[in-house]
Structures are given as C-alpha cells and as structure tokens.
Write a protein that holds these residues in place. Structure first.
Motif, PDB file in Angstrom:
ATOM      1  N   GLU A   2      29.692 -32.049 -18.061  1.00  0.00           N
ATOM      2  CA  GLU A   2      30.906 -31.351 -18.453  1.00  0.00           C
ATOM      3  C   GLU A   2      31.208 -30.212 -17.491  1.00  0.00           C
ATOM      4  O   GLU A   2      30.361 -29.384 -17.179  1.00  0.00           O
ATOM      5  N   ILE A  16      34.370 -37.611 -16.165  1.00  0.00           N
ATOM      6  CA  ILE A  16      34.256 -37.358 -17.596  1.00  0.00           C
ATOM      7  C   ILE A  16      33.409 -38.454 -18.226  1.00  0.00           C
ATOM      8  O   ILE A  16      33.727 -39.642 -18.131  1.00  0.00           O
ATOM      9  N   VAL A 121      45.156 -37.160 -26.237  1.00  0.00           N
ATOM     10  CA  VAL A 121      45.843 -36.373 -25.212  1.00  0.00           C
ATOM     11  C   VAL A 121      46.945 -37.259 -24.646  1.00  0.00           C
ATOM     12  O   VAL A 121      46.695 -38.393 -24.226  1.00  0.00           O
ATOM     13  N   LEU A 212      36.830 -38.630 -24.245  1.00  0.00           N
ATOM     14  CA  LEU A 212      36.712 -37.306 -23.643  1.00  0.00           C
ATOM     15  C   LEU A 212      35.308 -36.750 -23.852  1.00  0.00           C
ATOM     16  O   LEU A 212      34.489 -37.321 -24.563  1.00  0.00           O
ATOM     17  N   ASP A 213      35.046 -35.593 -23.241  1.00  0.00           N
ATOM     18  CA  ASP A 213      33.727 -34.970 -23.353  1.00  0.00           C
ATOM     19  C   ASP A 213      33.789 -33.574 -23.953  1.00  0.00           C
ATOM     20  O   ASP A 213      32.804 -32.846 -23.929  1.00  0.00           O
ATOM     21  N   ARG A 214      34.971 -33.223 -24.510  1.00  0.00           N
ATOM     22  CA  ARG A 214      35.154 -31.881 -25.071  1.00  0.00           C
ATOM     23  C   ARG A 214      36.342 -31.918 -26.028  1.00  0.00           C
ATOM     24  O   ARG A 214      37.074 -32.923 -26.072  1.00  0.00           O
ATOM     25  N   GLU A 218      40.771 -28.110 -25.086  1.00  0.00           N
ATOM     26  CA  GLU A 218      40.045 -27.758 -23.867  1.00  0.00           C
ATOM     27  C   GLU A 218      40.283 -28.781 -22.768  1.00  0.00           C
ATOM     28  O   GLU A 218      40.411 -28.428 -21.588  1.00  0.00           O
ATOM     29  N   PHE A 219      40.363 -30.046 -23.147  1.00  0.00           N
ATOM     30  CA  PHE A 219      40.598 -31.078 -22.133  1.00  0.00           C
ATOM     31  C   PHE A 219      42.015 -30.982 -21.585  1.00  0.00           C
ATOM     32  O   PHE A 219      42.233 -31.181 -20.385  1.00  0.00           O
ATOM     33  N   LEU A 222      41.942 -28.280 -19.054  1.00  0.00           N
ATOM     34  CA  LEU A 222      41.305 -28.747 -17.818  1.00  0.00           C
ATOM     35  C   LEU A 222      42.272 -29.582 -16.985  1.00  0.00           C
ATOM     36  O   LEU A 222      42.425 -29.354 -15.776  1.00  0.00           O
ATOM     37  N   LEU A 223      42.940 -30.557 -17.609  1.00  0.00           N
ATOM     38  CA  LEU A 223      43.875 -31.406 -16.881  1.00  0.00           C
ATOM     39  C   LEU A 223      45.036 -30.596 -16.302  1.00  0.00           C
ATOM     40  O   LEU A 223      45.462 -30.813 -15.170  1.00  0.00           O
TER      41      LEU A 223
END
Length: 235
Positions: A2, A16, A121, A212-214, A218-219, A222-223
C-alpha cells in the motif's frame, strides 16, 4: 504494497494488491487440511453419529473452495503508471491514458445530504470508444454481469415505487460510439450500459471496493493526486 498518500511525491509505478485475494493460500491450506482430517475421522471412527462430521466436511470444503477462488484472482488489480492506468481482471484487462479520465469519485445515489455512497470508485471517460475498442469479449461480459447491481441500485433510486419502465435492464445489441464506430453483441451491450450509468450516476466504469487495497475515499484521493501530478508534468 500500500502506497501512503503522504509519500506520493513522485510518479513511480504503484501496484494495487486487492483485498479480495488476501489469505487465499491460508484458506486453501486450512480447508484442505480440515477436509482430510474429517475424511480420516469418518473412516476410522465407528458407532458415532455421522451428521456432525458431514457438517464439518461441508465447512472444510467451502473454506477450501473459497481459498482456491481467492488464489485465482489477479495478484495486482490496478497499476498506476506515469502514462496510463491499468486494470486487471481474471478475464482480461483494460488500459486508459490519464488524459482520457475526466472525473474520479465515489458514485452516490440521491441528492443533497440524503445520498447513499456506492461501494465503488467511478471513472468518467472522455469517450466510450477508449474501452470498447480495446476490451476483450470475456471481460466485457464480466463487467456487464458484475456491474448489473450498480444499474439496479440506480434504477431503484430513480424509481422507488418500482413502477418505472424497465427498458434499461435490457441493453440493445447495436451501439455507435462517439467516434462513429459501430459495435454489435456484447460490446454494444457494454456501450449502452456505460451510457446508461453515465446518465444516472455520472460515470462510465466502476472499480469495486474488493479490487482496492484501502477505503474508497482514500483510494479516490490517491487516484486524483496521481492524475493531477501527471497533468502537471505534461503541462
């Protein structure tokens, strides 16, 4: 691994690893071992009720199957690179240039403060052609099946009494994209699905939380930050 938001200070490639395939080997080992033990016990123990053993065997086999399914999922679900965003699925993949992504957010049903955030997302694209011209039929079929609940939720939100027409549930098998390219079959159905979801929710593609990993927000952050840095670099 992550990537923290605080350490995102360069355009390094970020991979990811989805939550969906976590503990796959462990579940496979536990389920397989438990199934063997139960089978051994059934063959050695006489005079005891068999039903509890069968119940335990069913649970062990379910755990084994779950572990195998998790192991069959891609180890990496998304790859963020300076030139593109890439999505991996067990039935294929798609690739998008960052410049072709217009909006990134969590889709929401309803208006104002009375809304429901979906467990996805959303990505809004500059053209449906970007996906339809580069996606495999297997992946197109999987997206149609996996994102049908999103369509159902959107229809239900727009028509809570359930009396609205259901035409949106059946995508036509002919579609013409913004570039004038004509599609038939599964690709046409996917084109109509993306058009319907854009109209109702504002997005074309939907990344499930399990990929996803979060947490979703939060994702999205990040994006957006990665997307912004790519734009600044190209300016």
């Amino acid at each position: 691994m992550e990537q923290s938001l605080e350490s995102l200070d360069s355009l390094d490639t970020i991979e990811i690893q989805p939550v969906v395939n976590r503990f796959g080997p462990t579940l496979t080992l536990l389920g397989g071992s438990a199934a063997l033990l139960v089978i051994l016990a059934l063959s050695l123990v006489d005079g005891l009720p068999k039903l509890p053993f069968y119940v335990m065997l069913g649970g062990a086999l379910f755990t084994l199957l779950l572990g195998i399914l998790k192991c069959n999922e891609p180890k990496v679900s998304l790859r963020l690179c300076p030139n593109y965003l890439q999505f991996f699925h067990k039935h294929g993949q798609w690739t998008l240039k960052w410049e072709d992504i217009q909006r990134i957010d969590v889709p929401k049903l309803g208006i104002s403060e009375n809304y429901e955030a979906l467990n996805y997302v959303g990505l809004k694209l500059s053209s449906h052609h970007l996906i339809l011209s580069n996606i495999s039929l297997r992946l197109a079929r999987s997206i149609l099946l996996e994102q049908r609940p999103v369509l159902m939720q959107a229809i239900k939100s727009d028509c809570p009494d359930g009396t609205c027409p259901t035409d949106l549930l059946f995508e036509a098998d002919e579609f013409t994209d913004e570039q004038g390219e004509h599609y038939n079959g599964l690709l046409a159905m996917l084109g109509h699905r993306m058009a319907h979801l854009r109209q109702m929710l504002g997005f074309d593609l939907y990344l499930p939380a399990t990929a996803l990993d979060r947490p979703l927000e939060e994702f999205v952050t990040l994006l957006r930050r990665y997307h912004s840095q790519v734009q600044q670099q190209d300016a």
